[in-house]
Write a protein that holds these residues in place. Structure first.
Motif, short mmCIF file in Angstrom:
data_model
loop_
_atom_site.label_atom_id
_atom_site.label_comp_id
_atom_site.label_asym_id
_atom_site.label_seq_id
_atom_site.Cartn_x
_atom_site.Cartn_y
_atom_site.Cartn_z
N MET A 1 28.02 55.06 66.78
CA MET A 1 26.62 55.22 66.46
C MET A 1 26.48 55.52 64.96
N SER A 2 25.57 54.84 64.29
CA SER A 2 25.40 55.04 62.86
C SER A 2 24.47 56.22 62.61
N GLU A 3 24.66 56.83 61.42
CA GLU A 3 23.81 57.95 61.05
C GLU A 3 22.43 57.45 60.67
N PRO A 4 21.40 58.24 60.96
CA PRO A 4 20.06 57.83 60.56
C PRO A 4 19.93 57.89 59.04
N THR A 5 19.13 56.98 58.49
CA THR A 5 18.92 57.01 57.05
C THR A 5 17.78 57.95 56.73
N GLN A 6 17.86 58.54 55.56
CA GLN A 6 16.84 59.49 55.11
C GLN A 6 16.02 58.88 53.99
N SER A 7 14.84 59.41 53.83
CA SER A 7 13.99 59.02 52.72
C SER A 7 14.15 60.08 51.64
N HIS A 8 14.48 59.66 50.43
CA HIS A 8 14.65 60.61 49.33
C HIS A 8 13.29 60.94 48.73
N PRO A 9 13.01 62.21 48.46
CA PRO A 9 11.69 62.59 47.93
C PRO A 9 11.38 62.00 46.56
N LEU A 10 12.40 61.58 45.80
CA LEU A 10 12.17 61.01 44.47
C LEU A 10 12.31 59.49 44.46
N HIS A 11 12.35 58.88 45.62
CA HIS A 11 12.59 57.44 45.72
C HIS A 11 11.60 56.63 44.89
N THR A 12 10.32 56.91 45.00
CA THR A 12 9.30 56.12 44.30
C THR A 12 9.46 56.23 42.78
N ILE A 13 9.65 57.44 42.30
CA ILE A 13 9.84 57.64 40.86
C ILE A 13 11.13 56.96 40.41
N ASP A 14 12.20 57.15 41.18
CA ASP A 14 13.49 56.57 40.81
C ASP A 14 13.47 55.05 40.89
N ARG A 15 12.68 54.50 41.81
CA ARG A 15 12.54 53.04 41.90
C ARG A 15 12.00 52.50 40.58
N ASP A 16 11.00 53.19 40.01
CA ASP A 16 10.45 52.77 38.72
C ASP A 16 11.50 52.82 37.62
N HIS A 17 12.31 53.88 37.61
CA HIS A 17 13.38 54.00 36.62
C HIS A 17 14.40 52.87 36.77
N VAL A 18 14.79 52.60 37.99
CA VAL A 18 15.80 51.55 38.24
C VAL A 18 15.24 50.19 37.85
N ASP A 19 13.99 49.93 38.17
CA ASP A 19 13.38 48.65 37.78
C ASP A 19 13.35 48.50 36.26
N ARG A 20 13.05 49.59 35.56
CA ARG A 20 13.05 49.56 34.09
C ARG A 20 14.46 49.26 33.58
N LEU A 21 15.45 49.89 34.17
CA LEU A 21 16.84 49.66 33.75
C LEU A 21 17.28 48.23 34.04
N LEU A 22 16.86 47.68 35.16
CA LEU A 22 17.23 46.31 35.51
C LEU A 22 16.66 45.30 34.52
N ALA A 23 15.56 45.64 33.88
CA ALA A 23 14.94 44.73 32.91
C ALA A 23 15.63 44.77 31.55
N ARG A 24 16.56 45.69 31.37
CA ARG A 24 17.22 45.89 30.09
C ARG A 24 18.55 45.14 30.07
N GLU A 25 18.69 44.19 29.13
CA GLU A 25 19.95 43.45 29.01
C GLU A 25 21.06 44.31 28.44
N THR A 26 20.72 45.02 27.37
CA THR A 26 21.69 45.90 26.72
C THR A 26 21.17 47.32 26.81
N PRO A 27 21.93 48.20 27.44
CA PRO A 27 21.42 49.57 27.63
C PRO A 27 21.45 50.39 26.34
N ARG A 28 20.44 51.22 26.20
CA ARG A 28 20.40 52.21 25.12
C ARG A 28 21.06 53.48 25.64
#
Length: 103
Positions: A1-28
């Motif tokens: 039996m697999s463990e249930p997945t949880q929702s992280h309280p910062l998911h929405t904010i972190d999603r925005d950060h990750v999307d911003r990072l994905l748009a960057r070719e060369t990281p600062r």
């Protein structure tokens, strides 16, 4: 039996950060520290698979291993880097007193 997945309280904010990072070719410097902290935050977290997948994808896109990333970020912190601080930030208030000096 697999463990249930949880929702992280910062998911929405972190999603925005990750999307911003994905748009960057060369990281600062701040991008590298953001990736490192997000990898730490979601390491072993039983959920947020979309974020975890994209964080791993960023390592590949930027041609980094976790060890490479951690080494670079440690060097940044050791050199005095602080998030949000520009390299050429001057000390002082920026208040110009030249007009008030005509006593």
């Amino acid at each position: 039996m697999s463990e249930p997945t949880q929702s992280h309280p910062l998911h929405t904010i972190d999603r925005d950060h990750v999307d911003r990072l994905l748009a960057r070719e060369t990281p600062r410097d701040g991008d590298l520290t953001d990736l490192a902290r997000l990898l730490i935050r979601y390491d072993g977290f039983p959920g947020a698979e979309d974020l975890q997948r994209d964080l791993d994808r960023l390592l590949t896109l930027w041609s980094l291993t976790r060890d490479d990333l951690n080494s670079r970020v440690r060097s940044l912190w050791a050199s005095g880097f602080r998030p949000g601080q520009a390299v050429d930030d001057a000390v002082g208030s920026g208040f110009d007193t030249t007009e008030n000096d005509a006593g």
